[in-house]
Every structure is written in structure tokens, then in C-alpha cells.
Design a protein around this motif. Structure first.
Motif, PDB file in Angstrom:
ATOM      1  N   LEU A 120      -3.907 -12.112   3.775  1.00  0.00           N
ATOM      2  CA  LEU A 120      -2.893 -11.969   4.819  1.00  0.00           C
ATOM      3  C   LEU A 120      -3.537 -11.775   6.185  1.00  0.00           C
ATOM      4  CD1 LEU A 120       0.093 -11.694   5.584  1.00  0.00           C
ATOM      5  CD2 LEU A 120      -0.081  -9.239   5.059  1.00  0.00           C
ATOM      6  N   LEU A 121      -4.683 -11.100   6.267  1.00  0.00           N
ATOM      7  CA  LEU A 121      -5.354 -10.888   7.554  1.00  0.00           C
ATOM      8  C   LEU A 121      -5.779 -12.215   8.168  1.00  0.00           C
ATOM      9  CD1 LEU A 121      -7.571  -7.711   7.037  1.00  0.00           C
ATOM     10  CD2 LEU A 121      -5.377  -7.929   8.222  1.00  0.00           C
ATOM     11  N   LEU A 122      -6.243 -13.136   7.336  1.00  0.00           N
ATOM     12  CA  LEU A 122      -6.631 -14.445   7.849  1.00  0.00           C
ATOM     13  C   LEU A 122      -5.431 -15.171   8.429  1.00  0.00           C
ATOM     14  CD1 LEU A 122      -8.785 -16.616   8.219  1.00  0.00           C
ATOM     15  CD2 LEU A 122      -8.314 -17.385   5.871  1.00  0.00           C
ATOM     16  N   LEU A 123      -4.280 -15.006   7.786  1.00  0.00           N
ATOM     17  CA  LEU A 123      -3.062 -15.633   8.295  1.00  0.00           C
ATOM     18  C   LEU A 123      -2.676 -15.022   9.657  1.00  0.00           C
ATOM     19  CD1 LEU A 123      -0.686 -17.581   7.728  1.00  0.00           C
ATOM     20  CD2 LEU A 123       0.479 -15.665   6.620  1.00  0.00           C
ATOM     21  N   VAL A 138      -5.826  -3.662  12.987  1.00  0.00           N
ATOM     22  CA  VAL A 138      -5.599  -4.035  11.582  1.00  0.00           C
ATOM     23  C   VAL A 138      -6.714  -3.446  10.722  1.00  0.00           C
ATOM     24  CG1 VAL A 138      -4.375  -6.134  12.205  1.00  0.00           C
ATOM     25  CG2 VAL A 138      -6.843  -6.210  11.841  1.00  0.00           C
ATOM     26  N   GLN A 139      -6.428  -3.340   9.388  1.00  0.00           N
ATOM     27  CA  GLN A 139      -7.405  -2.871   8.411  1.00  0.00           C
ATOM     28  C   GLN A 139      -7.392  -3.803   7.197  1.00  0.00           C
ATOM     29  OE1 GLN A 139      -6.258   1.025   7.089  1.00  0.00           O
ATOM     30  NE2 GLN A 139      -4.306   0.343   6.258  1.00  0.00           N
ATOM     31  N   GLU A 140      -8.394  -3.613   6.343  1.00  0.00           N
ATOM     32  CA  GLU A 140      -8.495  -4.470   5.155  1.00  0.00           C
ATOM     33  C   GLU A 140      -7.247  -4.322   4.274  1.00  0.00           C
ATOM     34  OE1 GLU A 140     -10.669  -6.735   4.268  1.00  0.00           O
ATOM     35  OE2 GLU A 140     -11.869  -6.453   6.078  1.00  0.00           O
ATOM     36  N   LEU A 141      -6.774  -5.454   3.772  1.00  0.00           N
ATOM     37  CA  LEU A 141      -5.583  -5.478   2.920  1.00  0.00           C
ATOM     38  C   LEU A 141      -5.921  -6.115   1.570  1.00  0.00           C
ATOM     39  CD1 LEU A 141      -2.886  -6.695   5.488  1.00  0.00           C
ATOM     40  CD2 LEU A 141      -3.314  -4.353   4.733  1.00  0.00           C
ATOM     41  N   PRO A 142      -5.257  -5.672   0.513  1.00  0.00           N
ATOM     42  CA  PRO A 142      -5.480  -6.315  -0.796  1.00  0.00           C
ATOM     43  C   PRO A 142      -4.942  -7.746  -0.791  1.00  0.00           C
ATOM     44  CG  PRO A 142      -3.685  -4.733  -0.947  1.00  0.00           C
ATOM     45  CD  PRO A 142      -4.304  -4.547   0.412  1.00  0.00           C
ATOM     46  N   ALA A 143      -5.465  -8.560  -1.697  1.00  0.00           N
ATOM     47  CA  ALA A 143      -5.054  -9.966  -1.773  1.00  0.00           C
ATOM     48  C   ALA A 143      -3.629 -10.076  -2.310  1.00  0.00           C
ATOM     49  CB  ALA A 143      -6.004 -10.743  -2.674  1.00  0.00           C
TER      50      ALA A 143
END
Length: 640
Positions: A493-496, A519-524
Motif C-alpha cells: 500500500l505504501l508504494l501505491l 507514513v510508516q511500514e505497513l503489512p502486505a
């Protein structure tokens, strides 16, 4: 067979080595007398040949009384029911030796006691009497001890007691050192008793194995027939090897009738092989077997087991075996090679039985060999060949079936591969078609509606150049979002969101709005496909566009968070805010309604919180999503 040949060579070499040390007795004096008692009496401990009646007759050994199958006892010629046959042999020609001596003979046939006297003193006694006494298959073996006074051996006297109707026979005798004659005795004992007993026991063991196989495969009657064949063969030769603790009459009935049972079982086995019922022969075999069994029962004793009657019964068994072999062989000639083999085996067994019958009834020399003991070996070999062929054919059939199954499996795999290839091609075409349809739908809902509105405003003259420029920029942004949604995101989602930041960055900068990216790291998100990505992009784009159009904000902060059930995207501005409920009710709130609908399509939720300090927009998305795929709702008309 190789073992037998090797043993014969060894025995011949041993005999040649000791030939000079032994005396082969082929001449004797012979006489018979009536016994004093009607039954077999006690044996005297010493006998002087000079005290016996002077009725000696010189005879040649082997010696056998003439066969008299139909001769009955003549009461006028004798006063007793038993007789004593005396045989006097001279040992004067024995080479001088100090080694222990032994007396060996291939066979002494009688149904009573046998006694051997050395120089008049009892040296050996065989007190076994009756039908269980197996003297015809038991070679004579007597160990002669030295006389107490050291007197050299001069005379050997044999006392053979028997009933009047028995046919007595005596083979030639051998006298010499124990080590010189022991090999002869052991060879005769092993070939006439031990080896046939082992073959009979092996046949019985395999028969028991066949019975247990039949328990599991009761529809295959051949296994039951094989067991019956093994047990009848075992019973037929039982009296040659062991003594069974039952009455003599019943033991004789069992051994005599087991021969008929054996032929009957072979007939049923042959009938199964060639497939012809042969009802007349089957009836005759069964009827003859039952008739002989009833007539020879010890109770009624219609046909008593006597030396005159029993040989005639065996002739009937031989004729029945010949009939079964001939008819079965002819019936199987063109039908079953296995049936022909069994018929040949029956014929061989009949010939072996005939040789025994001739030997037993003194038609041939008593030094001959009982070959009937090897009928079990012939029967076992014949049916062993059948079992071997069935086993090998079964393996070949299994291999053939396995090869056919493997070929069918390969053909099926090739067919499945072709079908799978076609499905992949169809799926590829369907994917392309679905993607084309999605792009067309998205362009119609977003870019198409905006362009149509702009064209109508320009044609009516109700839109300024700046307004037209803003609409066209929105259309261009929407087109870019559609293209970005097709990029491989790998569930990120971060890439999006980063793609959206890249697209909207210039527009925000030109509008004088600062963007804070927190933003922070998010699960796939494993469900994040192009359709869902486009929905998320448009939700976020709509939120930023509303900020630019209505709030006069100078700063936008984008943040992300995650919990155990999902992820959250927040967009916060420092504008003057608005009334959320009122905006949702008014016609102008269509954009917020579209955001809600798009969030529902991807399984998420949206919320607004607005005040004088600004507005906070939240988009919550689940980690796992069940139910209908998001693509199924992409056809719903959603405005920008």
C-alpha cells in the motif's frame, strides 16, 4: 536330482572301498513250520538250529514266496493261524576282522516279529506287529555284539513269524564291519523313508498355505482343491513314516481309501482346468470312491483288509486313476496345457503305484525300490508348476495392466496439459478483456464525465479559461491514476500512496500547499489488485481534491498506521473545515458518497472529522478480505 546323483557316486565309492571286508549272503537254508500258538508268541532267547526240524531247503536270496492273491488259508493243511519261517545263513566265509559287525538287508517282508540269532543267541528282535509294522520300507539293521567267550561268528539264524496268508519276502543280506555297511543302510533308509517323508511334509505345508489363501479368496476353488490334494497325499503315505495311535483296522481303512480320495480330488482339479463337466465320469468316480469306503469300513467288514483282498482294491484304484488320466487328458488336449500336464502326472503316479504293487505282491525282487513313495513328489511338482505358471502369469498380467494404466495416465496427462494450456489462453484473453472493460468503465466514470461536463460548459460559454484548465488537469490526473493502478504493487500500500504523491506533488506545489509525509511500514495486503488499487487512489485523490477546492488549506499531512485487523490512511489539513453531515445530505456531497461506496467495494470504511482547526479524513482497510472479489463491483458508475 543333483543331490541324489552326488550321493549315489559317494555310496558307490564307499562300497568299492569296503567291498573286500564284507560278506554278501546270497545262499541260505529255508524252512517253515506252524507256530505253537494261534497268535504271535514270545521270542526265545536262544535257538539251536540243530534242534529245529530237519526240513531245510537250500534257496537263493533274494527269496519271495509265490504271489497268491486269491489263495485262502487251508485249514486242513495247518493247525495254527500263524507260521514261522526260518532262514539259516553261514558266516564262515566272512573275512577275519576285529571291528564290530553288523547285518544289513534291504527288506524283510512280514506282518509279525523278526528275530536274529548269532551263534544261537538272540541278537535282535522286532516286536512291532500288525498293519502299522512297516517292515517292507524299513531296512534290516542289526548290530552284532561279540560272543562272551570270544567265539567267532559261525552262523546267523533268522526267525520270521507271520500270519498264514501273508506273502513273506527276504532280500539278500550283507555281513561285515559296521563302518562298511552303515552307508548302505543310511542310503536305503533316507531314500525309502526320510526323503519321501520330507517331501510329503513339504507338500502338506504348501497345502495348508493354499487353504489360508482360499479363506481370503473363497471364489477361487483351485486353492481348496490343492489343499485337499495335499492332505489326501499325506494321509495316503502316513503309515510309511509314523505310527498313529488308532486301531489297526481304522488305520488301514484310512490309508487304503485315501488313495481313492486322491484320485477323486485330481479328477475335480482336472475338470476345473479343461472346463468340461464330464458328469458321467464324475458320477462314476464319486460312486466308486463312496462304495469302496463303505465296503471296507471296519464295522461291517464286508471287504476285510487281507493280503488277498487289499491288492485287488488297489487294482481298482489304479484303473480309476488310468480312467481319470485318459479322459482328463483327452478333454484337455486342445483346451488346457495345464490339464495335459496334470494328466501326465496322474499317469506317472499310476505307473509308480503299479511298480509298488508288483513289489508288494512279490512279482519282482524284494530288493527293489518302492517308487510310490515319490508320488507325492510328482504330484507336488506338477501342481507346483501350475502354481508357478499362475504366479508368473499373474505378475505378467499385473505388469500389462500397469503398462496400460501408465499409457492411459500419460495420455490423460497430455490431454490435461493441453486443456490447461487452453484454459491459460482463455484466462489470459479473459484477463485482457476484463482489464480493458475496467479501463473503459473507469475512464467513462471519471475522465469521460469530466470531459463531457467541460465540453458543455465551454460550448455554453459558462466556464472561464482557468476553470477549463483546472478541469483538464483533473482529467489528466485521473488518467494518470488509471495508468498507475495497473503497475505491479506486490501488495504494498505504501508504494501505491508514493505513486499518488509523485503524481499530485506538482499540483500541490503550484497551489501553494505544503505536503507532510508521515507514513510508516505497513503489512502486505494480499487482496490489493489493480481494481482495488484504483479505488484506493481515487478515494485519496478525492479527499485531496476536496481540500484544494474547498478548505483553502496551506498544509496537508498524510499518515499511516496499522493494527491487528487492518491498516489506516489519514489525511489531515489546516483549513477552515466544514459540516460533514450537511455536506453528505447536499447534492454537492456526491464525492463523499462515492468515497464511501468505493471503500465498501474494497471492504474498508471512510470517516471525516472536521472543525475550525481543519479536517481529518480516515480510510481503514482490512488485512484479509473475504466474500466477493472487489473487481465484481467495479462496474458500478462512480463519479469523480
Amino acid at each position: 536330482m543333483a543331490l541324489l546323483v552326488a550321493m549315489a557316486a559317494y555310496f558307490s565309492a564307499t562300497d568299492a572301498e569296503h567291498e573286500s571286508a564284507v560278506l554278501h549272503m546270497v545262499r541260505a537254508d529255508w524252512q517253515e513250520e506252524d507256530a505253537a500258538a494261534p497268535r504271535f508268541g514270545p521270542l526265545p532267547l536262544a535257538v539251536d538250529s540243530k534242534a529245529l526240524p530237519h526240513a531245510w531247503q537250500p534257496v537263493e536270496l533274494p527269496r519271495a514266496l509265490p504271489a497268491a492273491l486269491l489263495r485262502q488259508a487251508d485249514g486242513s493243511a495247518s493247525t495254527g493261524a500263524t507260521r514261522i519261517t526260518w532262514l539259516r545263513l553261514s558266516a564262515r566265509e566272512l573275512p577275519t576282522t576285529s571291528a564290530p559287525l553288523a547285518l544289513y538287508g534291504a527288506r524283510i517282508k512280514t506282518d509279525g516279529p523278526i528275530a536274529v540269532y548269532a551263534n544261537g543267541r538272540l541278537a535282535y528282535r522286532a516286536q512291532v506287529q500288525g498293519l502299522l509294522w512297516n517292515s517292507t520300507r524299513t531296512p534290516l539293521w542289526v548290530l552284532l555284539g561279540k560272543a562272551p567267550d570270544g567265539e567267532p561268528l559261525d552262523e546267523i539264524l533268522l526267525r520270521i513269524e507271520h500270519t498264514r496268508t501273508v506273502q513273506v519276502a527276504v532280500s539278500s543280506l550283507w555281513l561285515g564291519p559296521v563302518e562298511a555297511l552303515e552307508v548302505r543302510h543310511r542310503m536305503r533308509q533316507w531314500l525309502q523313508q526320510d526323503l519321501p517323508a520330507m517331501l510329503s511334509a513339504a507338500f502338506m505345508a504348501v497345502g495348508v498355505f493354499a487353504l489360508f489363501v482360499w479363506f481370503r479368496r473363497s471364489h477361487e476353488i483351485g486353492y481348496l482343491l490343492f489343499f485337499n490334494l495335499a492332505i489326501t497325499s499325506f494321509l495316503r503315505s502316513l503309515h510309511f513314516y509314523v505310527a498313529v495311535p488308532i486301531a489297526n483296522d481304522w488305520f488301514a481303512w484310512l490309508t487304503v481309501n485315501s488313495l481313492f480320495w486322491l484320485v477323486a480330488v485330481v479328477h475335480f482339479a482336472l475338470r476345473q482346468l479343461h472346463g468340461r463337466p464330464l458328469r458321467w465320469l464324475t458320477f462314476a468316480v464319486v460312486a466308486w470312491t463312496v462304495l469302496i469306503g463303505v465296503l471296507t469300513l471296519p464295522g461291517p467288514a464286508i471287504l476285510r483288509n487281507t493280503p488277498q483282498v487289499t491288492p485287488l482294491i488297489y487294482i481298482g484304484a489304479a484303473l480309476m486313476g488310468v480312467a481319470v488320466a485318459l479322459v482328463g487328458g483327452i478333454s484337455a488336449w486342445k483346451r488346457s496345457s495345464e490339464g495335459r500336464l496334470v494328466a501326465v502326472g496322474i499317469g506317472a503316479c499310476v505307473l509308480l503305484g503299479v511298480s509298488d504293487w508288483l513289489l508288494q505282491n512279490n512279482f519282482v525282487s524284494p530288493e527293489g525300490w518302492y517308487l510310490g513313495a515319490y508320488t507325492n513328489a510328482v504330484t507336488f511338482s506338477v501342481f507346483g508348476v501350475l502354481m508357478y505358471r499362475r504366479y508368473v502369469n499373474a505378475i505378467a498380467e499385473v505388469e500389462r495392466v500397469n503398462a496400460g494404466l501408465a499409457e492411459r495416465l500419460r495420455a490423460r496427462e497430455a490431454e490435461l496439459e493441453r486443456s490447461h494450456q487452453r484454459l491459460r489462453e482463455v484466462e489470459k484473453l479473459q484477463t485482457i478483456s476484463d482489464e480493458r472493460q475496467r479501463l473503459m468503465q473507469d475512464m467513462h466514470d471519471g475522465l469521460g464525465s469530466s470531459l463531457i461536463s467541460a465540453i458543455r460548459s465551454v460550448e455554453s460559454g459558462g466556464m472561464s479559461d482557468d476553470k477549463v484548465s483546472q478541469v483538464l488537469k483533473s482529467c489528466l490526473d485521473d488518467l494518470k491514476l488509471t495508468i498507475d493502478s495497473m503497475e505491479p504493487l506486490e501488495d504494498d500500500l505504501l508504494l501505491l500512496l508514493a505513486t499518488l504523491r509523485y503524481r499530485l506533488g506538482p499540483r500541490l506545489e503550484s497551489s501553494g500547499v505544503a505536503l507532510q509525509w508521515n507514513v510508516q511500514e505497513l503489512p502486505a495486503l494480499d487482496w490489493l489488485d489493480p481494481t482495488s488499487a484504483l479505488h484506493i487512489l481515487r478515494i485519496v485523490q478525492e479527499s485531496i481534491a476536496n481540500i484544494l477546492r474547498h478548505t483553502r488549506a496551506t498544509e496537508i499531512r498524510v499518515g499511516t498506521a496499522a493494527d491487528a485487523s487492518g491498516v489506516q490512511v489519514t489525511i489531515e489539513d489546516n483549513g477552515h473545515g466544514f459540516d460533514v453531515e450537511k455536506a453528505m445530505r447536499e447534492a454537492g456531497g456526491r464525492g463523499m458518497q462515492n468515497q464511501q461506496r468505493r471503500a465498501q467495494v474494497v471492504g474498508g470504511t471512510v470517516s471525516w472529522r472536521s472543525g475550525a482547526e481543519g479536517t481529518l479524513f480516515s480510510l481503514w482497510l482490512p488485512l484479509k478480505r473475504g466474500g466477493q472479489p472487489a473487481g465484481a463491483a467495479s462496474a458500478a458508475p462512480l463519479g469523480a
